[in-house]
Scaffold this motif. Sequence first.
Motif, PDB file in Angstrom:
ATOM      1  N   VAL A  76     -14.556   1.835   8.242  1.00 42.23           N
ATOM      2  CA  VAL A  76     -13.225   1.221   8.243  1.00 42.23           C
ATOM      3  C   VAL A  76     -12.308   2.181   7.483  1.00 42.23           C
ATOM      4  O   VAL A  76     -12.776   3.092   6.798  1.00 42.23           O
ATOM      5  N   PRO A  77     -10.991   2.024   7.585  1.00 37.93           N
ATOM      6  CA  PRO A  77     -10.114   2.878   6.781  1.00 37.93           C
ATOM      7  C   PRO A  77     -10.491   2.773   5.303  1.00 37.93           C
ATOM      8  O   PRO A  77     -10.681   1.671   4.776  1.00 37.93           O
ATOM      9  N   TYR A  78     -10.589   3.921   4.650  1.00 42.47           N
ATOM     10  CA  TYR A  78     -11.017   3.879   3.250  1.00 42.47           C
ATOM     11  C   TYR A  78     -10.135   4.780   2.399  1.00 42.47           C
ATOM     12  O   TYR A  78      -9.408   5.651   2.898  1.00 42.47           O
ATOM     13  N   ALA A  79     -10.189   4.539   1.093  1.00 44.69           N
ATOM     14  CA  ALA A  79      -9.392   5.292   0.131  1.00 44.69           C
ATOM     15  C   ALA A  79     -10.241   5.556  -1.101  1.00 44.69           C
ATOM     16  O   ALA A  79     -11.258   4.885  -1.337  1.00 44.69           O
ATOM     17  N   LEU A  80      -9.806   6.532  -1.890  1.00 42.39           N
ATOM     18  CA  LEU A  80     -10.488   6.902  -3.127  1.00 42.39           C
ATOM     19  C   LEU A  80      -9.489   6.855  -4.272  1.00 42.39           C
ATOM     20  O   LEU A  80      -8.365   7.351  -4.142  1.00 42.39           O
ATOM     21  N   PHE A  81      -9.908   6.263  -5.386  1.00 39.42           N
ATOM     22  CA  PHE A  81      -9.116   6.319  -6.609  1.00 39.42           C
ATOM     23  C   PHE A  81     -10.029   6.792  -7.725  1.00 39.42           C
ATOM     24  O   PHE A  81     -11.096   6.226  -7.943  1.00 39.42           O
ATOM     25  N   GLY A  82      -9.604   7.830  -8.443  1.00 41.40           N
ATOM     26  CA  GLY A  82     -10.404   8.337  -9.544  1.00 41.40           C
ATOM     27  C   GLY A  82      -9.577   8.498 -10.799  1.00 41.40           C
ATOM     28  O   GLY A  82      -8.449   8.998 -10.755  1.00 41.40           O
ATOM     29  N   HIS A  83     -10.146   8.063 -11.918  1.00 43.47           N
ATOM     30  CA  HIS A  83      -9.467   8.202 -13.203  1.00 43.47           C
ATOM     31  C   HIS A  83     -10.131   9.309 -14.007  1.00 43.47           C
ATOM     32  O   HIS A  83     -11.352   9.303 -14.192  1.00 43.47           O
ATOM     33  N   SER A  84      -9.330  10.256 -14.485  1.00 46.35           N
ATOM     34  CA  SER A  84      -9.803  11.353 -15.327  1.00 46.35           C
ATOM     35  C   SER A  84     -10.889  12.136 -14.582  1.00 46.35           C
ATOM     36  O   SER A  84     -10.614  12.715 -13.540  1.00 46.35           O
ATOM     37  N   MET A  85     -12.121  12.156 -15.062  1.00 50.11           N
ATOM     38  CA  MET A  85     -13.182  12.851 -14.332  1.00 50.11           C
ATOM     39  C   MET A  85     -13.259  12.366 -12.887  1.00 50.11           C
ATOM     40  O   MET A  85     -13.495  13.147 -11.952  1.00 50.11           O
ATOM     41  N   ALA A 238      -1.184   2.738  -1.251  1.00 46.71           N
ATOM     42  CA  ALA A 238      -2.199   2.737  -0.196  1.00 46.71           C
ATOM     43  C   ALA A 238      -1.662   2.065   1.069  1.00 46.71           C
ATOM     44  O   ALA A 238      -1.972   2.500   2.190  1.00 46.71           O
ATOM     45  N   ALA A 239      -0.852   1.014   0.909  1.00 46.15           N
ATOM     46  CA  ALA A 239      -0.260   0.359   2.078  1.00 46.15           C
ATOM     47  C   ALA A 239       0.683   1.312   2.811  1.00 46.15           C
ATOM     48  O   ALA A 239       0.712   1.345   4.045  1.00 46.15           O
ATOM     49  N   THR A 240       1.452   2.100   2.051  1.00 47.89           N
ATOM     50  CA  THR A 240       2.328   3.099   2.672  1.00 47.89           C
ATOM     51  C   THR A 240       1.518   4.094   3.490  1.00 47.89           C
ATOM     52  O   THR A 240       1.887   4.452   4.612  1.00 47.89           O
ATOM     53  N   ALA A 241       0.395   4.548   2.915  1.00 45.96           N
ATOM     54  CA  ALA A 241      -0.459   5.494   3.637  1.00 45.96           C
ATOM     55  C   ALA A 241      -1.063   4.847   4.880  1.00 45.96           C
ATOM     56  O   ALA A 241      -1.117   5.463   5.952  1.00 45.96           O
ATOM     57  N   LEU A 242      -1.505   3.604   4.742  1.00 45.65           N
ATOM     58  CA  LEU A 242      -2.108   2.902   5.884  1.00 45.65           C
ATOM     59  C   LEU A 242      -1.111   2.725   7.024  1.00 45.65           C
ATOM     60  O   LEU A 242      -1.476   2.819   8.198  1.00 45.65           O
ATOM     61  N   ASP A 243       0.137   2.463   6.678  1.00 48.08           N
ATOM     62  CA  ASP A 243       1.153   2.209   7.708  1.00 48.08           C
ATOM     63  C   ASP A 243       1.406   3.417   8.589  1.00 48.08           C
ATOM     64  O   ASP A 243       1.953   3.281   9.689  1.00 48.08           O
ATOM     65  N   THR A 244       1.038   4.591   8.100  1.00 48.89           N
ATOM     66  CA  THR A 244       1.312   5.805   8.874  1.00 48.89           C
ATOM     67  C   THR A 244       0.061   6.386   9.520  1.00 48.89           C
ATOM     68  O   THR A 244       0.119   7.463  10.110  1.00 48.89           O
ATOM     69  N   VAL A 245      -1.059   5.681   9.389  1.00 45.16           N
ATOM     70  CA  VAL A 245      -2.279   6.152  10.044  1.00 45.16           C
ATOM     71  C   VAL A 245      -2.153   5.915  11.540  1.00 45.16           C
ATOM     72  O   VAL A 245      -1.865   4.785  11.965  1.00 45.16           O
ATOM     73  N   PRO A 246      -2.337   6.934  12.372  1.00 41.98           N
ATOM     74  CA  PRO A 246      -2.206   6.731  13.812  1.00 41.98           C
ATOM     75  C   PRO A 246      -3.217   5.698  14.314  1.00 41.98           C
ATOM     76  O   PRO A 246      -4.365   5.660  13.864  1.00 41.98           O
ATOM     77  N   ALA A 247      -2.757   4.854  15.206  1.00 43.15           N
ATOM     78  CA  ALA A 247      -3.667   3.885  15.815  1.00 43.15           C
ATOM     79  C   ALA A 247      -4.642   4.606  16.733  1.00 43.15           C
ATOM     80  O   ALA A 247      -4.304   5.639  17.327  1.00 43.15           O
TER      81      ALA A 247
END
Length: 261
Positions: A76-85, A238-247
């Motif tokens: 499914v569409p996925y995202a990554l968030f990382g803090h510091s390391m 993340a919603a902004t990024a999702l809105d521009t993902v091509p269908a």
Amino acid sequence: MEAMDGTRPALRLFVLHHAGGSHVLYRHWAAGLPDTWDVRLLDAPGHGLLLDLPRIDDAGRLADFLLRGIESQLDVPYALFGHSMGALVAYEITRRAMERGLPPPVWVGVSARAAPRPAEPRSGYHELPDAELRTRLKLLGGTPGAVFDDPALWALFAPVIRADLRLVDGWRPDPGAPALPVALSAYAGGRDHFASPERMAGWAGYAERFLGLRVFDGGHFYFQDDPAPLLRQIARDAATALDTVPAPAPAPARSYAPPPR
């Protein structure tokens, strides 16, 4: 992978922890993010739920390990968030996903880790004597006070912290790597002297679509007391990024030919 009610999540967010930490600091984040998301908290080997596994003190090898663990979850569409390391590990996971032909994340969030500079001198933090290392960690925040006050706890955590700091200190980006073909946001504490907003802004050169630098009141762990402002911004970015993902392209129409008589 689908939820219990059979619906697919709008986004699967993988959260990557800081040096010396684990998923525990982020365990309540799912409640502050959209309920259509599937939030998954990752532990590095030797941390959290993977405490019994040998630690990895190389960013590339850690990224390979974590990517193998989540590869089957990239359906499914996925995202990554990382803090510091976790920020530099998120960057390396994204690079490796692209190199292996896996689906790239739709969005990457990097927090409290200054933009990489190939020629940056080594800090040597992992080699500091115990007293100096404890002082520096207290300034950073994020480590429970009991770890510093209890010699037995310090003896348990110090090797983990030093290994993670060695990973951070030894990491340098590939100078020939192109900008990541993803949307990326950077997050900083306005009073973070270790990853200042000015240095966080340098992440703009590492992604084809930089959504901006978000600065919050606080230091290195600016979200620790109240993560809600950060989580709201993560949801917006993340919603902004999702809105521009091509269908996905529709399947080609199949013409019907009558069977031969």
